[in-house]
Write an enzyme that holds these catalytic residues in place. Structure first.
Site, PDB file in Angstrom:
ATOM      1  N   SER A   6       0.843  -1.194   0.000  1.00 31.73           N
ATOM      2  CA  SER A   6       0.000   0.000   0.000  1.00 31.73           C
ATOM      3  C   SER A   6       0.879   1.245   0.000  1.00 31.73           C
ATOM      4  CB  SER A   6      -0.893   0.011   1.239  1.00 31.73           C
ATOM      5  OG  SER A   6      -1.435   1.312   1.399  1.00 31.73           O
ATOM      6  N   HIS A  29      -1.261  -1.299  -4.245  1.00 32.64           N
ATOM      7  CA  HIS A  29      -2.536  -1.008  -3.579  1.00 32.64           C
ATOM      8  C   HIS A  29      -2.626   0.498  -3.345  1.00 32.64           C
ATOM      9  CE1 HIS A  29      -5.944  -2.146  -0.925  1.00 32.64           C
ATOM     10  NE2 HIS A  29      -5.537  -1.158  -0.147  1.00 32.64           N
ATOM     11  N   ASP A  31      -4.814   3.483  -1.826  1.00 34.34           N
ATOM     12  CA  ASP A  31      -5.890   3.794  -0.884  1.00 34.34           C
ATOM     13  C   ASP A  31      -6.457   5.179  -1.163  1.00 34.34           C
ATOM     14  OD1 ASP A  31      -6.037   1.497   0.915  1.00 34.34           O
ATOM     15  OD2 ASP A  31      -3.971   2.033   1.440  1.00 34.34           O
ATOM     16  N   MET A  33      -9.078   7.846  -0.103  1.00 39.18           N
ATOM     17  CA  MET A  33      -9.919   8.201   1.053  1.00 39.18           C
ATOM     18  C   MET A  33     -10.465   9.607   0.855  1.00 39.18           C
ATOM     19  SD  MET A  33      -7.617   6.821   4.217  1.00 39.18           S
ATOM     20  CE  MET A  33      -6.700   5.267   4.139  1.00 39.18           C
ATOM     21  N   HIS A  62      -8.363   0.821  -3.831  1.00 42.15           N
ATOM     22  CA  HIS A  62      -9.262   0.576  -2.702  1.00 42.15           C
ATOM     23  C   HIS A  62      -9.950   1.894  -2.371  1.00 42.15           C
ATOM     24  CE1 HIS A  62      -9.499  -0.482   1.895  1.00 42.15           C
ATOM     25  NE2 HIS A  62     -10.684  -0.399   1.341  1.00 42.15           N
ATOM     26  N   MET A  64     -12.127   4.082  -0.323  1.00 46.57           N
ATOM     27  CA  MET A  64     -12.793   4.316   0.960  1.00 46.57           C
ATOM     28  C   MET A  64     -13.508   5.654   0.836  1.00 46.57           C
ATOM     29  SD  MET A  64      -9.688   2.862   3.246  1.00 46.57           S
ATOM     30  CE  MET A  64      -8.611   2.971   1.816  1.00 46.57           C
ATOM     31  N   MET A 133     -11.366  -6.154   5.718  1.00 51.90           N
ATOM     32  CA  MET A 133     -10.519  -5.219   6.464  1.00 51.90           C
ATOM     33  C   MET A 133     -10.118  -5.863   7.788  1.00 51.90           C
ATOM     34  SD  MET A 133     -10.108  -2.523   4.586  1.00 51.90           S
ATOM     35  CE  MET A 133      -9.106  -1.700   5.827  1.00 51.90           C
ATOM     36  N   ASP A 171      -6.441  -6.592   4.524  1.00 49.38           N
ATOM     37  CA  ASP A 171      -5.837  -5.260   4.468  1.00 49.38           C
ATOM     38  C   ASP A 171      -5.864  -4.651   5.860  1.00 49.38           C
ATOM     39  OD1 ASP A 171      -4.958  -2.726   3.836  1.00 49.38           O
ATOM     40  OD2 ASP A 171      -6.720  -2.176   2.643  1.00 49.38           O
TER      41      ASP A 171
END
Ligand code: DX5
Ligand code: ZN
Length: 234
Positions: A6, A29, A31, A33, A62, A64, A133, A171
């Protein structure tokens, strides 16, 4: 056994170089957000578009974010190999997963620690991967939640029973110490932020995690023929 470092734990001012530190990885990966679905804010579509252009590795995005039905397809269009949306945020997850696949991405659903997997058992054919998660989402460097391991086992059992090629990603808090437990429970894709980018040799850390995951499911080392006595011969 696949390892997806990540970049949440990487140097955000030099992401292209940070991706070059992990040639041993299976994917990157990313992330995303939004400061609403999770309290933290990271990066978005323009950064993912550029990363897709400069990275030799596939991108595993990913999301979020709130309203993934609205935002997720653009990540597939930007060139992400895989797009993961959260079950807690999606309004029409089956429609969204089908849209992501139609756009050429692998579709995945993520479940927070308190979100049950059972509603997804009948929908496994709609996704390529389920992300469980193993921390509450939002920040890197948190401790692995062992309480999620029974859910990993139930998900793996459901996938096996359905005979579908669905990957199980974990993760959060994945490290040399925890990766074996996750693999033994049935995970086969491992996200690791601080365990990879916190290491001096990030590429070696990736290989170490993969080897530990493989060793955890390989069982005892074969040391030649074992005669355990008459009980074994029935
Ligand atoms: C957390 C993110 C993770 C995070 C993992 O919300 O989804 O991908 O980067 O970081 P570590 O491996 O440090 O727990
Ligand atoms: Zn993540």
């Amino acid at each position: 056994m696949r390892v997806h470092p990540s970049i949440l734990s990487a140097d955000f001012t030099d992401l292209a170089a940070e991706v070059r530190r992990i040639p041993t990885a299976d994917a990157v990966h990313v992330d995303v957000m939004d400061g609403h679905f999770v309290p933290n804010l990271t990066l978005g579509l323009p950064v993912v578009e550029r990363l897709a252009q400069v990275s030799d590795l596939p991108l595993d995005c990913h999301l979020m974010v709130e309203a993934p039905d609205r935002w997720a397809p653009a990540y597939a269009e930007a060139g992400a190999a895989g797009v993961t949306f959260h079950a807690e945020a999606a309004a029409a997850p089956v429609r969204l997963a089908r849209e992501l696949r139609r756009l050429g991405a692998r579709a995945a659903v993520a479940l927070n620690p308190a979100t049950p997997v059972e509603p997804w058992v009948d929908l496994l054919g709609e996704v390529d991967m389920v992300l469980l998660m193993t921390v509450e989402p939002g920040f890197g460097g948190q401790s692995f939640l062992d309480v999620v391991l029974p859910k990993v086992r139930r998900l793996r059992a459901a996938i096996s029973a359905a005979g579908l090629p669905v990957a199980v990603q974990v993760d959060g808090g994945v490290s040399a110490e925890t990766v074996g437990r996750a693999a033994e429970a049935g995970a086969d894709v491992f996200v690791a932020g601080s365990a990879v980018y916190g290491a001096e040799d990030a590429a070696a850390a990736v290989e170490d995690l993969r080897a530990r995951a493989a060793a955890a499911v390989a069982g005892p080392v074969d040391s030649g023929p074992v005669d355990s006595g008459p009980a074994d011969r029935g």
